[in-house]
Design a protein around this motif. Structure first.
Motif, PDB file in Angstrom:
ATOM      1  N   ALA A  22       0.705  -1.303  -0.018  1.00 33.10           N
ATOM      2  CA  ALA A  22      -0.015   0.081  -0.160  1.00 33.10           C
ATOM      3  C   ALA A  22       0.884   1.213  -0.113  1.00 33.10           C
ATOM      4  CB  ALA A  22      -0.906  -0.063   1.194  1.00 33.10           C
ATOM      5  N   ALA A  23       1.976   1.218   0.675  1.00 35.00           N
ATOM      6  CA  ALA A  23       2.683   2.378   0.990  1.00 35.00           C
ATOM      7  C   ALA A  23       3.741   2.805  -0.394  1.00 35.00           C
ATOM      8  CB  ALA A  23       3.643   2.248   2.104  1.00 35.00           C
ATOM      9  N   VAL A  24       4.091   1.590  -1.051  1.00 32.82           N
ATOM     10  CA  VAL A  24       5.064   1.806  -2.090  1.00 32.82           C
ATOM     11  C   VAL A  24       4.386   1.367  -3.435  1.00 32.82           C
ATOM     12  CG1 VAL A  24       7.133   0.823  -3.103  1.00 32.82           C
ATOM     13  CG2 VAL A  24       7.014   1.140  -0.648  1.00 32.82           C
ATOM     14  N   ASN A  25       3.329   0.675  -3.624  1.00 31.94           N
ATOM     15  CA  ASN A  25       2.679   0.167  -4.669  1.00 31.94           C
ATOM     16  C   ASN A  25       3.672  -0.149  -5.773  1.00 31.94           C
ATOM     17  OD1 ASN A  25       0.324  -0.139  -6.392  1.00 31.94           O
ATOM     18  ND2 ASN A  25       0.085   1.993  -7.049  1.00 31.94           N
ATOM     19  N   PRO A  26       4.549  -1.098  -5.868  1.00 34.58           N
ATOM     20  CA  PRO A  26       5.370  -1.464  -6.767  1.00 34.58           C
ATOM     21  C   PRO A  26       4.837  -2.045  -7.846  1.00 34.58           C
ATOM     22  CG  PRO A  26       5.573  -2.881  -5.012  1.00 34.58           C
ATOM     23  CD  PRO A  26       4.491  -1.935  -4.624  1.00 34.58           C
ATOM     24  N   GLU A  27       5.299  -2.283  -9.199  1.00 38.74           N
ATOM     25  CA  GLU A  27       4.823  -3.295 -10.250  1.00 38.74           C
ATOM     26  C   GLU A  27       5.713  -4.486 -10.141  1.00 38.74           C
ATOM     27  OE1 GLU A  27       5.133  -3.494 -14.942  1.00 38.74           O
ATOM     28  OE2 GLU A  27       5.240  -1.577 -13.875  1.00 38.74           O
ATOM     29  N   LEU A  28       5.522  -5.525 -10.051  1.00 44.39           N
ATOM     30  CA  LEU A  28       5.997  -7.020 -10.122  1.00 44.39           C
ATOM     31  C   LEU A  28       6.649  -7.185 -11.579  1.00 44.39           C
ATOM     32  CD1 LEU A  28       7.431  -9.113  -8.335  1.00 44.39           C
ATOM     33  CD2 LEU A  28       5.453 -10.569  -8.804  1.00 44.39           C
ATOM     34  N   VAL A  29       7.768  -6.987 -11.789  1.00 43.69           N
ATOM     35  CA  VAL A  29       8.351  -7.305 -13.273  1.00 43.69           C
ATOM     36  C   VAL A  29       8.565  -8.786 -13.413  1.00 43.69           C
ATOM     37  CG1 VAL A  29       9.823  -6.586 -14.973  1.00 43.69           C
ATOM     38  CG2 VAL A  29       8.932  -4.868 -13.346  1.00 43.69           C
ATOM     39  N   ARG A  30       9.521  -9.242 -12.387  1.00 38.56           N
ATOM     40  CA  ARG A  30       9.898 -10.485 -12.368  1.00 38.56           C
ATOM     41  C   ARG A  30       9.759 -11.163 -11.101  1.00 38.56           C
ATOM     42  NH1 ARG A  30      12.257 -11.915 -17.835  1.00 38.56           N
ATOM     43  NH2 ARG A  30      12.301 -13.958 -16.914  1.00 38.56           N
ATOM     44  N   ALA A  31       9.634 -12.530 -10.725  1.00 38.96           N
ATOM     45  CA  ALA A  31       9.834 -12.936  -9.467  1.00 38.96           C
ATOM     46  C   ALA A  31      10.542 -14.433  -9.543  1.00 38.96           C
ATOM     47  CB  ALA A  31       8.358 -12.981  -8.628  1.00 38.96           C
ATOM     48  N   GLU A  32      11.561 -14.714  -8.537  1.00 31.07           N
ATOM     49  CA  GLU A  32      11.831 -16.100  -8.241  1.00 31.07           C
ATOM     50  C   GLU A  32      12.521 -16.684  -9.675  1.00 31.07           C
ATOM     51  OE1 GLU A  32      12.609 -17.412  -5.395  1.00 31.07           O
ATOM     52  OE2 GLU A  32      11.534 -16.251  -4.281  1.00 31.07           O
ATOM     53  N   ASP A  33      13.102 -16.002 -10.697  1.00 33.03           N
ATOM     54  CA  ASP A  33      13.800 -16.393 -11.780  1.00 33.03           C
ATOM     55  C   ASP A  33      15.279 -16.651 -11.310  1.00 33.03           C
ATOM     56  OD1 ASP A  33      11.388 -16.386 -13.398  1.00 33.03           O
ATOM     57  OD2 ASP A  33      11.684 -14.641 -14.108  1.00 33.03           O
ATOM     58  N   VAL A  34      15.898 -17.300 -12.420  1.00 33.31           N
ATOM     59  CA  VAL A  34      17.228 -17.397 -12.150  1.00 33.31           C
ATOM     60  C   VAL A  34      18.181 -16.526 -12.911  1.00 33.31           C
ATOM     61  CG1 VAL A  34      19.446 -19.140 -12.595  1.00 33.31           C
ATOM     62  CG2 VAL A  34      17.252 -19.892 -11.779  1.00 33.31           C
ATOM     63  N   ALA A  35      19.039 -15.806 -12.151  1.00 33.63           N
ATOM     64  CA  ALA A  35      20.213 -15.026 -12.692  1.00 33.63           C
ATOM     65  C   ALA A  35      21.456 -15.859 -13.171  1.00 33.63           C
ATOM     66  CB  ALA A  35      20.532 -13.754 -11.745  1.00 33.63           C
ATOM     67  N   TRP A  36      21.971 -15.808 -14.381  1.00 31.02           N
ATOM     68  CA  TRP A  36      22.900 -16.789 -14.811  1.00 31.02           C
ATOM     69  C   TRP A  36      23.975 -15.799 -15.335  1.00 31.02           C
ATOM     70  CZ3 TRP A  36      22.718 -22.113 -14.864  1.00 31.02           C
ATOM     71  CH2 TRP A  36      24.149 -22.957 -15.135  1.00 31.02           C
ATOM     72  N   SER A  37      25.278 -16.050 -14.736  1.00 29.52           N
ATOM     73  CA  SER A  37      26.443 -15.359 -15.323  1.00 29.52           C
ATOM     74  C   SER A  37      27.326 -16.432 -16.220  1.00 29.52           C
ATOM     75  CB  SER A  37      27.416 -14.617 -14.193  1.00 29.52           C
ATOM     76  OG  SER A  37      28.502 -14.391 -14.749  1.00 29.52           O
ATOM     77  N   ASP A  38      27.227 -16.104 -17.448  1.00 29.84           N
ATOM     78  CA  ASP A  38      27.970 -16.718 -18.437  1.00 29.84           C
ATOM     79  C   ASP A  38      29.642 -16.363 -18.122  1.00 29.84           C
ATOM     80  OD1 ASP A  38      26.135 -18.435 -19.788  1.00 29.84           O
ATOM     81  OD2 ASP A  38      25.567 -16.276 -20.256  1.00 29.84           O
ATOM     82  N   ALA A  39      30.103 -15.218 -17.771  1.00 33.13           N
ATOM     83  CA  ALA A  39      31.251 -14.369 -17.809  1.00 33.13           C
ATOM     84  C   ALA A  39      31.838 -15.195 -16.630  1.00 33.13           C
ATOM     85  CB  ALA A  39      30.987 -12.922 -17.880  1.00 33.13           C
ATOM     86  N   HIS A  40      31.315 -15.203 -15.632  1.00 35.63           N
ATOM     87  CA  HIS A  40      31.867 -15.378 -14.288  1.00 35.63           C
ATOM     88  C   HIS A  40      31.401 -16.710 -13.798  1.00 35.63           C
ATOM     89  CE1 HIS A  40      33.689 -11.489 -14.423  1.00 35.63           C
ATOM     90  NE2 HIS A  40      32.262 -10.893 -14.490  1.00 35.63           N
ATOM     91  N   ASN A  41      30.629 -17.678 -14.324  1.00 31.08           N
ATOM     92  CA  ASN A  41      30.039 -18.775 -14.017  1.00 31.08           C
ATOM     93  C   ASN A  41      29.461 -18.848 -12.624  1.00 31.08           C
ATOM     94  OD1 ASN A  41      29.541 -21.545 -14.453  1.00 31.08           O
ATOM     95  ND2 ASN A  41      31.384 -22.193 -13.203  1.00 31.08           N
ATOM     96  N   TYR A  42      28.487 -18.087 -12.484  1.00 28.77           N
ATOM     97  CA  TYR A  42      27.610 -18.174 -11.125  1.00 28.77           C
ATOM     98  C   TYR A  42      26.329 -18.025 -11.545  1.00 28.77           C
ATOM     99  CZ  TYR A  42      27.427 -13.314 -11.000  1.00 28.77           C
ATOM    100  OH  TYR A  42      27.052 -12.040 -11.236  1.00 28.77           O
TER     101      TYR A  42
END
Length: 279
Positions: free
Chosen positions: A124-144
């Motif tokens: 109620a105080a911030v009223n954010p828009e949820l764009v993504r949730a609980e997806d995987v962030a993958w780094s090809d450059a640093h392998n994590y």
């Protein structure tokens, strides 16, 4: 592209590359765990001591029947507490995601009700828009890799305060929910890793480039309070995460290769002539 699976190995979580299963990227939280935490030794000791004092008659009775069982019961105090807190945190995260998606949650377990109330107040105080949730962030450059809590769009005024009517300037934020007693600096390492990854992989396996973020924020939420706090995820912070990524390689791989077999050593099991004659 297939979905991302995870495995546990040596106490660490690894994410399996959806197209090349021979690639196993360590999880962000496992990398951040390379930070030294000397305070934990005191905490472990205090948890054990408090359990012993609070349940002294029970422990004494147990020790009379099963000494090792009593020892195991006491030394597991911190582990059991951590698991209980982790279970509550996991259930709360699930609740937050459903609420952020606009789902009607109805009645919840009494242990979760204070979290529901405070998260509703945050929405109620911030009223954010949820764009993504609980997806995987993958780094090809640093392998994590790692699963982030949310990507939010929030609207802020010139002073950086939320405008729940969305009249301010939109900002894309990497967001994290924390249900611990406090927020700790290592959350910045965690979130900088997510935000600086190369791509996002959705549950269905679809991949897209990681967007450019305007910043990051952590929602610290407990049964008593909530607070939405900005978090640094800049190049300096990310450089410290990358240093820990190298430490992870040292701890899990390189350290096991640096000491070779002995090329000379004392004789083991030597039996003297006197000992032989005594037989």
């Amino acid at each position: 592209m297939g979905r991302v699976r995870t495995i546990q190995r040596g106490g660490s979580r690894f994410y399996i590359h959806p197209e090349r299963p021979e690639i196993k990227a360590p999880g962000v939280t496992s990398v951040v765990s390379m930070l030294p935490k000397p305070f934990l030794n005191f905490w472990y000791a205090r948890m054990t001591a408090e359990l012993a004092v609070d349940s002294l008659p029970f422990v004494a009775q147990m020790a009379e029947r099963d000494r090792q069982g009593a020892i195991d019961y006491l030394k597991g105090a911190a582990r059991r507490y951590t698991k209980i807190r982790a279970d509550v945190g996991s259930d709360a995260h699930d609740l937050f995601e459903r609420m952020a998606r606009g789902e009607y949650v109805g009645r919840v377990h009494p242990d979760l009700e204070p979290y529901r109330v405070n998260f509703a107040a945050f929405l109620a105080a911030v009223n954010p828009e949820l764009v993504r949730a609980e997806d995987v962030a993958w780094s090809d450059a640093h392998n994590y890799a790692g699963s982030f809590d949310a990507v939010l769009r929030v609207w802020l005024d010139d002073d950086g305060k939320p405008t729940p009517d969305r009249s301010g300037t939109p900002h894309l934020l990497m967001a994290d929910w924390k249900t611990s007693k406090d927020t700790y600096p290592d959350v910045a390492l965690q979130m900088s890793a997510y935000a600086n990854a190369d791509r996002i992989i959705a549950p269905d396996g679809m991949s897209e480039p990681m967007p450019e973020f305007d910043g990051a924020a952590v929602l610290h939420i407990t049964p008593e309070l909530w607070a939405f706090k900005p978090v640094r995820i800049d190049a300096e912070v990310f450089s410290f995460f990358l240093a820990l990524r190298r430490v992870f390689n040292w701890d899990r791989e390189v350290s096991k290769t640096v000491i070779g077999r002995a090329i000379a050593k004392s004789a083991t099991g030597l039996v003297t002539g006197t000992q032989r004659r005594a037989k």
